[in-house]
Design a protein around this motif. Structure first.
Motif, PDB file in Angstrom:
ATOM      1  N   MET A   1      16.788  31.654 -18.283  1.00  0.00           N
ATOM      2  CA  MET A   1      18.130  32.165 -18.066  1.00  0.00           C
ATOM      3  C   MET A   1      18.945  31.122 -17.301  1.00  0.00           C
ATOM      4  O   MET A   1      18.374  30.251 -16.649  1.00  0.00           O
ATOM      5  CB  MET A   1      18.089  33.478 -17.291  1.00  0.00           C
ATOM      6  CG  MET A   1      17.307  34.591 -17.972  1.00  0.00           C
ATOM      7  SD  MET A   1      17.558  36.222 -17.191  1.00  0.00           S
ATOM      8  CE  MET A   1      16.943  35.920 -15.526  1.00  0.00           C
ATOM      9  N   PRO A   2      20.269  31.211 -17.352  1.00  0.00           N
ATOM     10  CA  PRO A   2      21.096  30.224 -16.649  1.00  0.00           C
ATOM     11  C   PRO A   2      21.035  30.340 -15.132  1.00  0.00           C
ATOM     12  O   PRO A   2      21.552  29.477 -14.429  1.00  0.00           O
ATOM     13  CB  PRO A   2      22.521  30.539 -17.149  1.00  0.00           C
ATOM     14  CG  PRO A   2      22.352  31.343 -18.382  1.00  0.00           C
ATOM     15  CD  PRO A   2      21.077  32.101 -18.201  1.00  0.00           C
ATOM     16  N   ILE A   3      20.436  31.419 -14.618  1.00  0.00           N
ATOM     17  CA  ILE A   3      20.348  31.614 -13.168  1.00  0.00           C
ATOM     18  C   ILE A   3      18.894  31.760 -12.757  1.00  0.00           C
ATOM     19  O   ILE A   3      18.049  32.158 -13.556  1.00  0.00           O
ATOM     20  CB  ILE A   3      21.141  32.862 -12.724  1.00  0.00           C
ATOM     21  CG1 ILE A   3      20.588  34.126 -13.411  1.00  0.00           C
ATOM     22  CG2 ILE A   3      22.626  32.695 -13.008  1.00  0.00           C
ATOM     23  CD1 ILE A   3      21.148  35.412 -12.860  1.00  0.00           C
ATOM     24  N   ALA A   4      18.597  31.412 -11.509  1.00  0.00           N
ATOM     25  CA  ALA A   4      17.260  31.631 -10.966  1.00  0.00           C
ATOM     26  C   ALA A   4      17.087  33.110 -10.668  1.00  0.00           C
ATOM     27  O   ALA A   4      18.050  33.812 -10.341  1.00  0.00           O
ATOM     28  CB  ALA A   4      17.067  30.803  -9.698  1.00  0.00           C
ATOM     29  N   TRP A   5      15.849  33.597 -10.771  1.00  0.00           N
ATOM     30  CA  TRP A   5      15.580  35.015 -10.533  1.00  0.00           C
ATOM     31  C   TRP A   5      14.519  35.169  -9.457  1.00  0.00           C
ATOM     32  O   TRP A   5      13.414  34.646  -9.582  1.00  0.00           O
ATOM     33  CB  TRP A   5      15.119  35.703 -11.811  1.00  0.00           C
ATOM     34  CG  TRP A   5      15.152  37.198 -11.685  1.00  0.00           C
ATOM     35  CD1 TRP A   5      14.124  38.038 -11.369  1.00  0.00           C
ATOM     36  CD2 TRP A   5      16.303  38.023 -11.818  1.00  0.00           C
ATOM     37  NE1 TRP A   5      14.567  39.342 -11.313  1.00  0.00           N
ATOM     38  CE2 TRP A   5      15.904  39.364 -11.583  1.00  0.00           C
ATOM     39  CE3 TRP A   5      17.646  37.765 -12.129  1.00  0.00           C
ATOM     40  CZ2 TRP A   5      16.791  40.436 -11.646  1.00  0.00           C
ATOM     41  CZ3 TRP A   5      18.530  38.832 -12.182  1.00  0.00           C
ATOM     42  CH2 TRP A   5      18.090  40.146 -11.952  1.00  0.00           C
ATOM     43  N   THR A   6      14.853  35.913  -8.382  1.00  0.00           N
ATOM     44  CA  THR A   6      13.918  36.077  -7.267  1.00  0.00           C
ATOM     45  C   THR A   6      13.729  37.534  -6.876  1.00  0.00           C
ATOM     46  O   THR A   6      13.039  37.820  -5.892  1.00  0.00           O
ATOM     47  CB  THR A   6      14.411  35.288  -6.040  1.00  0.00           C
ATOM     48  OG1 THR A   6      15.723  35.746  -5.683  1.00  0.00           O
ATOM     49  CG2 THR A   6      14.454  33.794  -6.328  1.00  0.00           C
ATOM     50  N   ASP A   7      14.307  38.481  -7.608  1.00  0.00           N
ATOM     51  CA  ASP A   7      14.241  39.894  -7.245  1.00  0.00           C
ATOM     52  C   ASP A   7      12.819  40.420  -7.404  1.00  0.00           C
ATOM     53  O   ASP A   7      12.210  40.264  -8.459  1.00  0.00           O
ATOM     54  CB  ASP A   7      15.201  40.695  -8.137  1.00  0.00           C
ATOM     55  CG  ASP A   7      15.493  42.077  -7.588  1.00  0.00           C
ATOM     56  OD1 ASP A   7      14.532  42.809  -7.303  1.00  0.00           O
ATOM     57  OD2 ASP A   7      16.682  42.426  -7.461  1.00  0.00           O
ATOM     58  N   ASP A   8      12.281  41.056  -6.362  1.00  0.00           N
ATOM     59  CA  ASP A   8      10.897  41.528  -6.400  1.00  0.00           C
ATOM     60  C   ASP A   8      10.771  42.967  -6.914  1.00  0.00           C
ATOM     61  O   ASP A   8       9.658  43.494  -7.015  1.00  0.00           O
ATOM     62  CB  ASP A   8      10.244  41.418  -5.022  1.00  0.00           C
ATOM     63  CG  ASP A   8      10.882  42.336  -3.977  1.00  0.00           C
ATOM     64  OD1 ASP A   8      11.906  42.987  -4.290  1.00  0.00           O
ATOM     65  OD2 ASP A   8      10.368  42.394  -2.841  1.00  0.00           O
TER      66      ASP A   8
ATOM     67  N   TYR B   1      31.837  36.730 -18.068  1.00  0.00           N
ATOM     68  CA  TYR B   1      30.956  37.351 -17.091  1.00  0.00           C
ATOM     69  C   TYR B   1      29.584  37.581 -17.719  1.00  0.00           C
ATOM     70  O   TYR B   1      29.468  38.063 -18.842  1.00  0.00           O
ATOM     71  CB  TYR B   1      31.546  38.676 -16.614  1.00  0.00           C
ATOM     72  CG  TYR B   1      30.938  39.197 -15.335  1.00  0.00           C
ATOM     73  CD1 TYR B   1      31.409  38.775 -14.094  1.00  0.00           C
ATOM     74  CD2 TYR B   1      29.892  40.115 -15.371  1.00  0.00           C
ATOM     75  CE1 TYR B   1      30.850  39.262 -12.918  1.00  0.00           C
ATOM     76  CE2 TYR B   1      29.337  40.609 -14.195  1.00  0.00           C
ATOM     77  CZ  TYR B   1      29.814  40.173 -12.975  1.00  0.00           C
ATOM     78  OH  TYR B   1      29.251  40.649 -11.812  1.00  0.00           O
ATOM     79  N   MET B   2      28.542  37.252 -16.969  1.00  0.00           N
ATOM     80  CA  MET B   2      27.179  37.422 -17.446  1.00  0.00           C
ATOM     81  C   MET B   2      26.670  38.836 -17.210  1.00  0.00           C
ATOM     82  O   MET B   2      27.080  39.507 -16.267  1.00  0.00           O
ATOM     83  CB  MET B   2      26.228  36.463 -16.721  1.00  0.00           C
ATOM     84  CG  MET B   2      26.233  35.039 -17.217  1.00  0.00           C
ATOM     85  SD  MET B   2      24.940  34.104 -16.341  1.00  0.00           S
ATOM     86  CE  MET B   2      23.451  34.993 -16.861  1.00  0.00           C
TER      87      MET B   2
ATOM     88  N   TYR C   1      20.250  37.572 -25.576  1.00  0.00           N
ATOM     89  CA  TYR C   1      19.305  36.485 -25.368  1.00  0.00           C
ATOM     90  C   TYR C   1      18.072  37.030 -24.638  1.00  0.00           C
ATOM     91  O   TYR C   1      18.209  37.768 -23.658  1.00  0.00           O
ATOM     92  CB  TYR C   1      19.932  35.377 -24.526  1.00  0.00           C
ATOM     93  CG  TYR C   1      21.035  34.626 -25.221  1.00  0.00           C
ATOM     94  CD1 TYR C   1      20.753  33.694 -26.223  1.00  0.00           C
ATOM     95  CD2 TYR C   1      22.372  34.843 -24.883  1.00  0.00           C
ATOM     96  CE1 TYR C   1      21.764  33.001 -26.859  1.00  0.00           C
ATOM     97  CE2 TYR C   1      23.389  34.154 -25.518  1.00  0.00           C
ATOM     98  CZ  TYR C   1      23.084  33.235 -26.500  1.00  0.00           C
ATOM     99  OH  TYR C   1      24.092  32.556 -27.145  1.00  0.00           O
ATOM    100  N   PRO C   2      16.862  36.695 -25.075  1.00  0.00           N
ATOM    101  CA  PRO C   2      15.663  37.165 -24.372  1.00  0.00           C
ATOM    102  C   PRO C   2      15.518  36.455 -23.032  1.00  0.00           C
ATOM    103  O   PRO C   2      15.906  35.304 -22.871  1.00  0.00           O
ATOM    104  CB  PRO C   2      14.532  36.775 -25.335  1.00  0.00           C
ATOM    105  CG  PRO C   2      15.076  35.626 -26.123  1.00  0.00           C
ATOM    106  CD  PRO C   2      16.549  35.869 -26.258  1.00  0.00           C
ATOM    107  N   ALA C   3      14.942  37.163 -22.062  1.00  0.00           N
ATOM    108  CA  ALA C   3      14.742  36.577 -20.739  1.00  0.00           C
ATOM    109  C   ALA C   3      13.739  35.435 -20.781  1.00  0.00           C
ATOM    110  O   ALA C   3      13.801  34.505 -19.970  1.00  0.00           O
ATOM    111  CB  ALA C   3      14.277  37.653 -19.755  1.00  0.00           C
TER     112      ALA C   3
END
Length: 327
Positions: free
Chosen positions: A110-117, A239-240, A280-282
């Motif tokens: 994805m265009p952004i980093a993902w850190t959500d637990d 907007y994403m 778009y798939p993750a």
């Protein structure tokens, strides 16, 4: 013959008993996910082939309606997993205390980093207005408001695309968002509860454009061999949306819910997303994206408020939209 009938009856009874013994995993999601043409049927078949369980999807309107239903049901909810919230809603969802950490360690495309637990992404995309390719569409919100172009949008109180639009305008214009909505008010033909209703009205010719996604034209191209639809490039950027799933803390199928969340990031799930959910798939499948996705527009600027910013701005953004449409 009597023995054969008896044997057949015993087999049928045993089969029914085995089916009844299978654990049930209940997933709340939005209506289009569980439609015949959505990802639900293929995902259900693939997961049940490996889980020895009964996967049951429950449609609960559009994405934003999911959170409302969960708030209403509280700890009494039958849901084991909710699938279809997005980052405009995750901060409010976390505040309910209804969700448990996912425990999944994964990388995403994805265009952004993902850190959500707690909330785990399964797809993403960009909001856009979709129109016939021959329409001379305005290329920014102010020009759209000054034009005679008609649009169909979704209600931000029940629909994640509708909420995405008001956050899009807010992210792009800040304190001037209310004035932008005043300009757009007379362009709006109607406001629908969810995405399906709005897109159907557009296809019936009720408006020049509909709020949808940059990926929506891929459906027409791939599924219908129709290249007459396009997403309109907006000068402010797009907007994403990142759609997520999460496990309910009160589930009595915790291990099975964990199994589903891990399965959600495999090729068996992710390869279904582009041509059923048209997002778009993750995690990009090994085979890559289907032919036709290369024709889609790429936003010049990606807009996205983080979950806390979105929570802080949500009520004000919806109020500006309501005030403009009430005049």
């Amino acid at each position: 013959m009597r023995n054969l009938l008896l044997a057949t009856g015993l087999i049928a009874t045993a089969t029914m008993a085995a089916a009844q013994d299978r654990p049930v995993l209940t997933v709340y999601t939005y209506d289009s996910f569980v439609s015949d043409w959505g990802p639900g049927p293929a995902v259900e078949e693939a997961f049940e082939a490996q889980c020895a369980c009964d996967l049951q999807f429950v449609g609960a309107g559009d994405g934003a309606a999911l959170l409302s239903r969960l708030r209403l049901e509280g700890a009494r909810t039958d849901a084991d997993i909710v699938l279809g919230l997005d980052t405009n809603l995750t901060a409010a969802a976390r505040e309910t205390g209804l969700f448990a950490p996912h425990g999944v360690d994964a990388d995403f495309d994805m265009p952004i980093a993902w850190t959500d637990d707690t909330f785990l992404p399964f797809d993403w995309g960009y909001f856009a207005f979709v129109a016939d390719a021959d329409l001379q569409a305005p290329g920014d919100f102010r020009a759209l408001g000054d034009s005679d172009t008609t649009i169909v949008i979704q209600d931000p109180r029940s629909s994640t695309p509708g909420l995405g639009l008001v956050m899009w305008v807010k992210a792009a214009y800040g304190d001037e968002a209310g004035a932008v909505w005043e300009g757009l008010a007379d362009n709006i033909v109607t406001v629908t509860p969810g995405w399906s209703e709005a897109y159907g009205l557009f296809l019936e010719g009720e408006a020049d454009m509909v709020l949808s996604y940059t990926t929506s034209p891929a459906y027409h191209l791939i599924a219908e061999d129709d290249a007459t639809k396009t997403a309109v490039q907006m000068a402010e950027g797009h907007y994403m949306q990142v759609e997520v799933a999460a496990k309910l803390a009160g589930t009595d199928q915790s291990d099975l819910a964990d199994q589903f969340l891990s399965f959600m990031l495999t090729d068996a799930f992710q390869s279904v997303i582009p041509t059923t959910n048209w997002m778009y798939p993750a995690k990009t499948p090994e085979a890559g994206l289907p032919e036709g996705f290369e024709t889609l527009i790429t936003p010049g600027k990606a807009l996205l408020l983080n979950p806390e910013e979105a929570r802080a701005m949500r009520d004000a953004a919806i109020a500006e939209w309501q005030a403009a449409l009430a005049r």
